[in-house]
Design an enzyme around this catalytic site. Structure first.
Site, PDB file in Angstrom:
ATOM      1  N   LYS A  24     -11.465  -7.487   2.147  1.00  0.00           N
ATOM      2  CA  LYS A  24     -10.227  -6.561   1.891  1.00  0.00           C
ATOM      3  C   LYS A  24     -10.941  -5.172   1.963  1.00  0.00           C
ATOM      4  CE  LYS A  24      -6.928  -5.842  -1.832  1.00  0.00           C
ATOM      5  NZ  LYS A  24      -6.669  -6.067  -3.269  1.00  0.00           N
TER       6      LYS A  24
ATOM      7  N   CYS B 162      -3.363  -9.146  -0.489  1.00  0.00           N
ATOM      8  CA  CYS B 162      -2.570  -8.721  -1.508  1.00  0.00           C
ATOM      9  C   CYS B 162      -2.035  -7.267  -1.153  1.00  0.00           C
ATOM     10  CB  CYS B 162      -3.406  -8.480  -3.078  1.00  0.00           C
ATOM     11  SG  CYS B 162      -2.604  -8.242  -4.369  1.00  0.00           S
TER      12      CYS B 162
ATOM     13  N   GLU C 176      -5.441 -15.838  -2.889  1.00  0.00           N
ATOM     14  CA  GLU C 176      -6.524 -14.792  -2.896  1.00  0.00           C
ATOM     15  C   GLU C 176      -7.392 -15.159  -4.079  1.00  0.00           C
ATOM     16  OE1 GLU C 176      -6.848  -9.852  -4.169  1.00  0.00           O
ATOM     17  OE2 GLU C 176      -4.876 -11.111  -4.511  1.00  0.00           O
TER      18      GLU C 176
END
Length: 320
Positions: free
Chosen positions: A138, A172, A48
Site C-alpha cells: 500500500k 482499501c 486486506e
C-alpha cells in the site's frame, strides 16, 4: 480462436481471521482456498490484512496512540511476530494451496522484512502453479494505519499477466487515488483487485466507479471481525471493551465493467461470493470509454510513474 478471450470463475472470500494467530489463520485460508476451488474458482481473493488481522481505529488506533506504554509495545510486538515474511514457511503453505487448487490467489497480510522491523500492508499474488508472481505494498497508509505501516513505492504498482487474465490490485483507500488506478489501467489491467477494510457505502461507490472508469472487473473483499474473536489476553482491553460488537461487517462484491453487481454485496456474515468473468466484456466496454486509449489526451495530461525500488541503504563503490 485466440482473439476470443476466456471466461473465468472468481471467488471473493469474506471471512474472519483467527485474530493475531498467523498459523491458524493460514490454515483457515488454505481450507477456504480448497473450498473455493472445489466450486470451480480459478481466481480467489482474500481481504486486506487478513493475516493476522485488520488494525481498526477504535481499538488499535486508540491503543497505539498511548505513546510508548508497555501495552503499546507488547501489542506491536505480537502483531509483528504474527506477520509474514516473503518468502517464508507461511508463503510456502499458501503457494502449495494455490498449486493444489490450480487457482491464482491474492492474499492480504501484514508484511515484515528480515532486515528491518517495520511492517507493510501488502497483497501477495500467487500463480496457479504455486509460484509467487509478486506483491503490492500500500502506497499510503490511511489515518491510524500510519502508526503501524511503512509506505510502499512504485516498484510494486504493477499488473500481472496470469492464466485468468491481467490482474492488478490496490488496497482499501488507495482505490481513491486516481493516478494509482490509472497506472494499473495503463498496463492493460482486466481484473482489478480491491481488498478493503472500509465496510460502508463509500466502498460500493468507489468500486462501481473504478469498474466503469477503467472498463474492468472489480473484486472487492472485506473481512468479518467481531470483538469477541480477540484473544482473552489482548493488551488493549479498555479500547476493545468500548468498541462496537461488530468491528467489520463485510460488504464484499464483484462488479462488472459496466458497474453492475455480479455478486454481493454480502453483509454481516462469512461467505464466498462467486461470479463468472467474461473477459470479452472488457473489450466491449472499451468501445464507449477507454481512459488510456481513445478517451485520453496524453498531449495535455500524462502520468509519470517512478517504479524504482526505494531502499534506505544506498551503496556507493569507490573506484579501486
Amino acid at each position: 480462436m485466440d482473439d476470443i478471450l476466456p471466461t473465468i470463475k472468481a471467488a471473493a472470500v469474506q471471512a474472519e481471521p483467527v485474530v493475531l494467530d498467523r498459523e491458524a489463520t493460514v490454515e483457515k485460508a488454505c481450507e477456504l482456498i480448497s473450498e473455493s476451488a472445489s466450486n470451480g474458482a480459478q481466481l480467489i481473493i482474500f481481504p486486506e490484512m487478513f493475516i493476522p488481522t485488520f488494525i481498526n481505529s477504535a481499538v488499535w488506533g486508540r491503543g497505539l496512540c498511548s505513546f510508548g506504554t508497555p501495552n503499546t509495545k507488547r501489542a506491536w510486538s505480537r502483531l509483528w511476530q504474527n506477520s509474514v515474511e516473503i518468502p517464508s514457511h507461511t508463503t510456502d503453505r499458501l503457494c502449495k494451496s494455490a498449486s493444489d487448487a490450480k487457482a491464482v490467489i491474492v492474499m492480504g497480510f501484514h508484511e515484515r522484512e528480515s532486515q528491518s522491523r517495520s511492517l507493510y500492508n501488502t497483497l501477495l499474488f500467487i500463480n496457479s502453479d504455486g509460484k509467487i508472481l509478486g506483491k503490492h505494498r500500500k502506497l499510503m497508509p490511511t489515518n491510524h494505519e500510519r502508526l503501524i505501516h511503512g509506505t510502499g513505492d512504485g516498484s510494486t504498482l504493477r499488473m500481472y499477466d496470469t492464466p485468468v487474465g491481467r490482474i492488478g490490485g490496490l488496497i482499501c483507500w488507495e482505490n481513491w487515488m486516481p493516478l494509482a488506478r490509472f497506472a494499473l489501467y495503463s498496463q492493460g489491467e482486466q481484473i482489478h483487485i480491491a481488498p478493503t477494510a472500509d465496510d460502508d457505502e463509500r466502498t460500493q461507490i468507489n468500486i462501481r466507479n473504478t469498474a466503469i472508469e477503467g472498463g474492468v472487473f472489480v473484486i472487492s473483499v472485506c473481512m468479518i471481525l467481531r470483538k469477541e474473536s480477540f484473544p482473552k489476553d489482548f493488551y488493549f482491553k479498555q479500547e476493545l471493551a468500548e468498541a462496537r460488537e461488530d468491528l467489520e461487517i463485510g460488504g464484499s462484491a464483484i462488479i462488472g465493467p459496466d458497474g453492475s453487481y455480479l455478486a454481493g454485496p454480502l453483509w454481516k456474515e462469512e461467505g464466498i461470493l462467486y461470479a463468472d468473468l467474461d473477459l470479452n466484456r472488457v473489450v466491449e466496454q472499451s468501445q464507449l470509454l477507454d481512459v488510456t486509449g481513445h478517451y485520453t489526451r496524453s498531449d495535455v495530461l500524462s502520468l509519470h510513474l517512478n517504479d524504482t525500488p526505494q531502499n534506505v541503504l544506498k551503496k556507493t563503490t569507490k573506484p579501486a
